[in-house]
Design an enzyme around this catalytic site. Structure first.
Site, PDB file in Angstrom:
ATOM      1  N   HIS A 174       0.819  -1.208   0.000  1.00 43.37           N
ATOM      2  CA  HIS A 174       0.000   0.000   0.000  1.00 43.37           C
ATOM      3  C   HIS A 174       0.861   1.269   0.000  1.00 43.37           C
ATOM      4  O   HIS A 174       2.061   1.205  -0.224  1.00 43.37           O
ATOM      5  CB  HIS A 174      -0.987  -0.043   1.160  1.00 43.37           C
ATOM      6  CG  HIS A 174      -1.689  -1.366   1.255  1.00 43.37           C
ATOM      7  ND1 HIS A 174      -2.543  -1.836   0.287  1.00 43.37           N
ATOM      8  CD2 HIS A 174      -1.584  -2.361   2.177  1.00 43.37           C
ATOM      9  CE1 HIS A 174      -2.968  -3.049   0.617  1.00 43.37           C
ATOM     10  NE2 HIS A 174      -2.386  -3.387   1.753  1.00 43.37           N
ATOM     11  N   GLU A 189      -1.897   0.120   8.029  1.00 41.17           N
ATOM     12  CA  GLU A 189      -1.037  -0.922   7.472  1.00 41.17           C
ATOM     13  C   GLU A 189       0.094  -0.316   6.650  1.00 41.17           C
ATOM     14  O   GLU A 189       1.238  -0.789   6.696  1.00 41.17           O
ATOM     15  CB  GLU A 189      -1.871  -1.864   6.597  1.00 41.17           C
ATOM     16  CG  GLU A 189      -1.070  -2.960   5.933  1.00 41.17           C
ATOM     17  CD  GLU A 189      -1.897  -3.807   4.988  1.00 41.17           C
ATOM     18  OE1 GLU A 189      -1.340  -4.790   4.451  1.00 41.17           O
ATOM     19  OE2 GLU A 189      -3.090  -3.498   4.770  1.00 41.17           O
ATOM     20  N   HIS A 232       3.047  -7.001   4.537  1.00 36.18           N
ATOM     21  CA  HIS A 232       1.651  -6.647   4.790  1.00 36.18           C
ATOM     22  C   HIS A 232       1.267  -6.983   6.225  1.00 36.18           C
ATOM     23  O   HIS A 232       2.003  -7.660   6.946  1.00 36.18           O
ATOM     24  CB  HIS A 232       0.729  -7.400   3.832  1.00 36.18           C
ATOM     25  CG  HIS A 232       0.793  -6.912   2.424  1.00 36.18           C
ATOM     26  ND1 HIS A 232       0.066  -5.830   1.971  1.00 36.18           N
ATOM     27  CD2 HIS A 232       1.517  -7.345   1.359  1.00 36.18           C
ATOM     28  CE1 HIS A 232       0.335  -5.627   0.689  1.00 36.18           C
ATOM     29  NE2 HIS A 232       1.225  -6.531   0.300  1.00 36.18           N
ATOM     30  N   GLU A 248       1.972 -11.723   5.633  1.00 37.95           N
ATOM     31  CA  GLU A 248       1.013 -11.026   6.486  1.00 37.95           C
ATOM     32  C   GLU A 248       1.534 -11.219   7.904  1.00 37.95           C
ATOM     33  O   GLU A 248       1.465 -12.305   8.461  1.00 37.95           O
ATOM     34  CB  GLU A 248      -0.386 -11.649   6.331  1.00 37.95           C
ATOM     35  CG  GLU A 248      -0.981 -11.533   4.952  1.00 37.95           C
ATOM     36  CD  GLU A 248      -1.607 -10.182   4.697  1.00 37.95           C
ATOM     37  OE1 GLU A 248      -1.531  -9.307   5.589  1.00 37.95           O
ATOM     38  OE2 GLU A 248      -2.177  -9.995   3.616  1.00 37.95           O
TER      39      GLU A 248
END
Length: 322
Positions: free
Chosen positions: A112, A149, A204, A286
């Site tokens: 992101h 995030e 992430h 993650e």
């Protein structure tokens, strides 16, 4: 990485598995870098939006101006959380130091972008990821207290860069807060390819339901469609993912996900553009679930983020030296 956004289409609601982990933390640590037995085939969302093969669907992430997604997805503007000790610098690496990774190129992909939410039209643009089309990027997810995030991923990326450069690696970031949005998931893959990276890791944090805890590493499945052909990188990417998962457990003490991956900490997916379009070994990780209060306490801790960066980096070093 939330399950909504660019390389993540909002998945159906995921049911939490609260039973014992299939593989205990002690077993993972003992297995170290290579000793894991049987791995779950698929699960989760792509570029964090699509569901992984053979795994329970993920709970939708809290939407932001753009769909929020895990990997190539979106989060709300950040707030709270300890800031990275490293200031934002250009994404290009400093000259490599002497060390065991001299001559090796590592690309770190911080999931992101902190300002994606200000560019919803741009990040909602559809791009080709080989098997289908999906959003350019997403805002990602955030903790309930607003720690984004995108801020988490940049902080961990900075810490990893410092660790890996000390080992002699040339390190490049796909973005370093130095662009207004994105890059899009297809461009993220191209950056690693153009760098002829020896390893690429996309950072992430998930946005699943409360009670869902732990990390998981997303591996590329075998895809040969359109512009995507992952057949040559499936095996080395799995080796990279196994090394990262083993070291992540050892260094952080964090258990594998209790809601995806069958307790192995490994998930295979074919819907993520960042993996589908890669021609070099690449995985996503993650690091935890931002929507669970216990995981969020770890993710917002600078001391724990340093351990996370160390664990991921040691997995990369092991892979590159192995």
């Amino acid at each position: 990485m939330s399950y909504t956004g660019p390389d993540f289409d909002p998945p159906p609601q995921r049911r939490s598995r609260r039973g014992p982990l299939t593989v205990g933390v002690a077993a993972l640590v003992c297995g170290g870098l290579l000793g894991w037995g049987v791995y779950a085939a698929t699960g989760g969302t792509d570029d964090k939006g699509a569901q992984a093969e053979g795994s329970p669907s993920a709970a939708p992430r809290t939407p932001s101006p753009a769909a929020s997604s895990p990997a190539e997805g979106g989060a709300s503007p950040s707030a709270g959380g300890e800031k990275s000790p490293a200031s934002r610098t250009p994404s290009a690496s400093a000259p490599a130091a002497a060390g065991p990774l001299k001559g090796k190129v590592v690309v770190i992909d911080p999931g992101h972008n902190p300002t994606n939410a200000e560019h919803t039209a741009e990040i909602n643009r559809q791009v080709d990821v080989g098997t289908h089309r999906k959003e350019c990027d997403t805002t990602g997810t955030s903790t309930n207290d607003g720690y984004a995030e995108a801020e988490f991923t940049l902080d961990v990326a900075h810490r990893m860069r410092a660790v890996l450069e000390k080992q002699g690696a040339t390190v490049k970031l796909t973005q370093d807060g130095d662009r207004p949005f994105g890059p899009c998931v297809d461009e993220r893959a191209r950056i690693g390819n153009a760098a002829k990276a020896d390893a690429v890791v996309s950072i992430h944090a998930d946005g699943s339901g409360a009670g869902n805890r732990g990390f998981h590493v997303i591996l590329p499945g075998s895809v040969n469609a359109g512009e995507a052909d992952t057949r040559a990188i499936v095996a080395p990417s799995r080796a990279l993912g196994e090394r990262i998962a083993g070291n992540f457990v050892r260094v952080t003490g964090t258990a594998p996900s209790n809601y995806i991956g069958g307790g192995t900490g490994l998930v295979t997916r074919k819907d993520l553009g960042g993996l589908n379009l890669s021609t070099v070994p690449k995985v996503f990780i993650e690091c935890g679930n931002m929507r669970d209060s216990k995981d969020a306490a770890l993710l917002t801790s600078g001391a724990w983020r340093q351990k996370a960066a160390q664990g991921i980096s040691e997995g990369i070093v092991s892979f590159l030296r192995g």
